[in-house]
Design an enzyme around this catalytic site. Structure first.
Site, PDB file in Angstrom:
ATOM      1  N   ASP A   6       0.740  -1.092   0.116  1.00 17.50           N
ATOM      2  CA  ASP A   6       0.027  -0.099  -0.148  1.00 17.50           C
ATOM      3  C   ASP A   6       0.719   1.329  -0.299  1.00 17.50           C
ATOM      4  O   ASP A   6       1.834   1.401   0.768  1.00 17.50           O
ATOM      5  CB  ASP A   6      -0.796   0.057   1.056  1.00 17.50           C
ATOM      6  CG  ASP A   6      -2.198   0.122   0.712  1.00 17.50           C
ATOM      7  OD1 ASP A   6      -2.747   1.293   0.478  1.00 17.50           O
ATOM      8  OD2 ASP A   6      -3.039  -0.845   1.070  1.00 17.50           O
ATOM      9  N   ASP A  26      -3.215   4.548  -2.179  1.00 21.59           N
ATOM     10  CA  ASP A  26      -4.718   4.802  -1.304  1.00 21.59           C
ATOM     11  C   ASP A  26      -5.044   6.079  -2.021  1.00 21.59           C
ATOM     12  O   ASP A  26      -4.287   7.306  -1.869  1.00 21.59           O
ATOM     13  CB  ASP A  26      -4.245   5.004   0.246  1.00 21.59           C
ATOM     14  CG  ASP A  26      -5.258   5.273   0.788  1.00 21.59           C
ATOM     15  OD1 ASP A  26      -6.416   4.197   0.980  1.00 21.59           O
ATOM     16  OD2 ASP A  26      -5.399   6.043   1.614  1.00 21.59           O
ATOM     17  N   GLU A  37      -6.562   3.613  -5.936  1.00 17.43           N
ATOM     18  CA  GLU A  37      -7.802   3.878  -5.600  1.00 17.43           C
ATOM     19  C   GLU A  37      -8.328   5.020  -5.708  1.00 17.43           C
ATOM     20  O   GLU A  37      -7.624   6.087  -5.374  1.00 17.43           O
ATOM     21  CB  GLU A  37      -7.911   3.615  -3.781  1.00 17.43           C
ATOM     22  CG  GLU A  37      -9.053   3.534  -3.040  1.00 17.43           C
ATOM     23  CD  GLU A  37      -9.176   3.819  -1.679  1.00 17.43           C
ATOM     24  OE1 GLU A  37     -10.115   3.653  -0.966  1.00 17.43           O
ATOM     25  OE2 GLU A  37      -8.201   4.421  -1.410  1.00 17.43           O
ATOM     26  N   HIS A  96     -11.207  -4.311   2.238  1.00 17.23           N
ATOM     27  CA  HIS A  96     -11.095  -3.984   3.594  1.00 17.23           C
ATOM     28  C   HIS A  96     -12.185  -2.792   3.857  1.00 17.23           C
ATOM     29  O   HIS A  96     -12.315  -2.599   5.373  1.00 17.23           O
ATOM     30  CB  HIS A  96      -9.727  -3.466   4.149  1.00 17.23           C
ATOM     31  CG  HIS A  96      -9.270  -2.253   3.724  1.00 17.23           C
ATOM     32  ND1 HIS A  96      -8.734  -2.155   2.229  1.00 17.23           N
ATOM     33  CD2 HIS A  96      -9.118  -1.043   3.927  1.00 17.23           C
ATOM     34  CE1 HIS A  96      -8.415  -0.937   1.806  1.00 17.23           C
ATOM     35  NE2 HIS A  96      -8.552  -0.334   2.828  1.00 17.23           N
ATOM     36  N   ASP A  97     -12.540  -2.080   3.157  1.00 13.98           N
ATOM     37  CA  ASP A  97     -13.621  -0.873   3.331  1.00 13.98           C
ATOM     38  C   ASP A  97     -15.114  -1.470   2.969  1.00 13.98           C
ATOM     39  O   ASP A  97     -15.645  -0.345   3.096  1.00 13.98           O
ATOM     40  CB  ASP A  97     -13.188   0.437   2.503  1.00 13.98           C
ATOM     41  CG  ASP A  97     -11.941   1.048   3.000  1.00 13.98           C
ATOM     42  OD1 ASP A  97     -11.723   0.936   4.489  1.00 13.98           O
ATOM     43  OD2 ASP A  97     -11.360   1.529   2.036  1.00 13.98           O
TER      44      ASP A  97
END
Length: 559
Positions: free
Chosen positions: A98, A199, A256, A329-330
């Site tokens: 990440d 991210d 993302e 994960h979100d």
């Protein structure tokens, strides 16, 4: 279309805090991941995406980084991480990390320096503004509720934080900041990582002046996203990043990007523009949200899903590349969201996997998806650990007048902690995740939903995923074929055809729990040769016309 390893790969996302705990402290760690690499190899995945393991005070589960060059104590040491990389590579898999560079932690040394004085060398690594009319510089709302600005006593002004106040936004207008980011990226790539998931990377360019957002209802804070999503210099910044760093390595990149549309995604991912290879977009993940956002629940209309997926499949075909995901994960667990996590949990999990893995793009599997893990219902708000959930509950119930039960229903349906309960390895205490007390409670259904049971059962969701991954490696049409939607207005069946070098795939899925008749439209030419995969036993019926069972999926190959 150019053939590349990252187009042909299947990616598995690990959220390390919840994956496997090796030392009994209740928190998943790097050694715990190493212990389970053979499980991932058996599944057949090619790339592991590791959510943040960097040094962090953990205000937002590691997405608030205080040192980009070190590992969080909860997860282990740099030596542990280096061994993880070696063990992944030894098994023929790759590792992407990440990259969180829209913001840092407020405990990062850059910010510790920046907040001291206005003439500090690191001052312009962050975004500072004076207050206006006795309040914040503008009316932007933080993603985690409240103002997007925090007052700094020492300098008498405010810093911007799109997320938590402990996540100050970095100032990408500053070329020195950008060079420090590029230096850090090279450091990790030189260590041997195989790419980055970036991210909220489309937030890094803000509109000059940071104006107030339109506010017809006079609310104290409103979304300013139009002023920081896909901003005026975003493509310049990404092209510079590519030129300075990414072009010098054979790596995989995925950004993302909340709020990106197909036309914008073409700019980000077109091979001639030298930016990124893929984006994570959220259009299909917002289809079951009402006008007031994710907590405003509404049922999915399958026709909306078809329209959205088709728009992206056709829009990026030959012009960019799709990332394919239903979980991360979100996001809540997709079998609870778009499937049936009770009577048809196995069938609907397999159906959803078939629908996704047969599309054009690179598929992402989120930990536990491959065994059909479900959403969790904690009765006490105190059992939830996510900052977004807690802030929302406080704002709506504690400080507002919203109904507790209604808000809890939204959390049960959409809360991020649904994805963050510990991985269910077996039916022992705490699902075999830890010998200690887990940092967040385990889903009580681990007794019958766990990896040990799934790997032992040849008809499990796990082994179905293995088949899907193997088919992808054997059939280039699954990776590279064009996409054609059929039955666009059918409310229960999602069916499409893939075309590649004279071959066709017919993919038929039933998104409902009622049997439904399927007939191939007369104008569609398809001569079946074999059934590649299905989640029910093959009934030998002709693919042109048959009755689909609840949540049934079938894939035929032909011409």
């Amino acid at each position: 279309m150019e053939k590349t390893w990252w187009k042909e790969s299947v990616v598995y996302q690990i959220y390390p805090r919840s994956f496997n705990d090796s030392n009994g402290d209740g928190i998943g760690d790097i050694q715990g991941i190493i212990e389970k690499l053979d499980y991932l190899k058996e599944l057949g995945i090619d790339v592991i995406w590791l959510s943040p393991v960097y040094k962090s005070p953990n205000d937002d589960n590691g997405y608030d980084i205080s040192d980009y060059y070190d590992i969080m104590d909860d997860f282990g040491t740099m030596e542990d991480w280096e061994r993880l990389l070696d063990e992944i590579h030894a098994r023929g898999m790759k590792l992407i990390m990440d990259l969180v560079v829209n913001h840092s932690s407020d405990e990062h040394e850059w910010f510790q320096q920046a907040k001291k004085s206005k003439d500090n060398p690191y001052r312009d690594y962050y975004i500072w503004r004076k207050g206006k009319d006795g309040r914040e510089p503008n009316n932007w709302k933080s993603t985690f509720s409240g103002s997007a600005w925090e007052y700094n006593e020492a300098t008498g002004d405010y810093y911007l934080h799109i997320f938590s106040k402990k996540q100050p936004d970095l100032n990408w207008e500053n070329p020195e900041l950008r060079q420090d980011v590029y230096k850090m990226m090279k450091w990790w790539l030189d260590k041997g990582v195989d790419g980055f998931r970036m991210d909220v990377i489309n937030f890094i360019s803000k509109v000059p002046g940071l104006p107030d957002a339109p506010n017809p209802n006079g609310e104290p804070y409103v979304s300013g996203s139009r002023y920081f999503k896909n901003g005026p210099r975003i493509h310049e910044f990404l092209q510079e990043m590519n030129e300075e760093v990414l072009a010098h390595y054979d790596v995989m990149t995925v950004g993302e990007m909340p709020g990106v549309d197909v036309e914008e995604a073409k700019k980000y991912t077109h091979f001639e523009r030298n930016e990124l290879q893929m984006v994570f977009q959220f259009e299909h993940m917002d289809l079951d949200s009402g006008p007031d956002g994710k907590w405003d629940l509404k049922p999915l209309d399958l026709r909306d899903l078809k329209a959205s997926i088709s728009r992206w499949q056709n829009g990026l075909n030959g012009a960019g590349w799709n990332s394919l995901y239903l979980n991360n994960h979100d996001q809540p667990r997709v079998v609870s969201r778009f499937g049936n996590d009770q009577e048809y949990r196995v069938e609907s999990a397999k159906m959803l996997a078939t629908f996704l893995h047969m599309l054009q793009g690179t598929p992402y599997i989120y930990q536990g998806e491959e065994i059909g893990m479900t959403n969790v219902h904690f009765e006490d708000i105190e059992d939830y650990q996510d900052i977004e959930i807690r802030n929302m509950y406080k704002e709506k119930v504690v400080e507002g007048n919203a109904d507790h039960d209604q808000v809890m229903e939204s959390i049960y349906t959409k809360g991020r902690d649904n994805a963050r309960t510990p991985f269910q390895w077996n039916d022992l205490e705490h699902a075999g995740f830890t010998t200690g007390e887990p940092w967040i409670k385990v889903n009580p259904n681990y007794k019958h939903i766990n990896a040990e049971k799934a790997t032992a059962d040849p008809d499990s969701i796990f082994h179905y995923y293995r088949q899907l991954i193997q088919l992808r490696k054997q059939q280039p049409i699954i990776v590279y074929g064009d996409y054609e939607l059929i039955l666009p207005v059918h409310e229960q069946i999602y069916a499409y055809i893939r075309h590649y070098e004279g071959e066709k795939l017919l993919v038929i899925t039933n998104f409902g729990e009622e049997p439904v008749d399927f007939s191939l439209p007369e104008e569609i030419e398809f001569e079946p040769e074999e059934r590649l995969i299905g989640n029910y036993a093959d009934d030998q019926s002709h693919p042109g016309s048959f009755t689909l069972k609840p949540y049934e999926a079938r894939v035929y190959k032909g011409k």
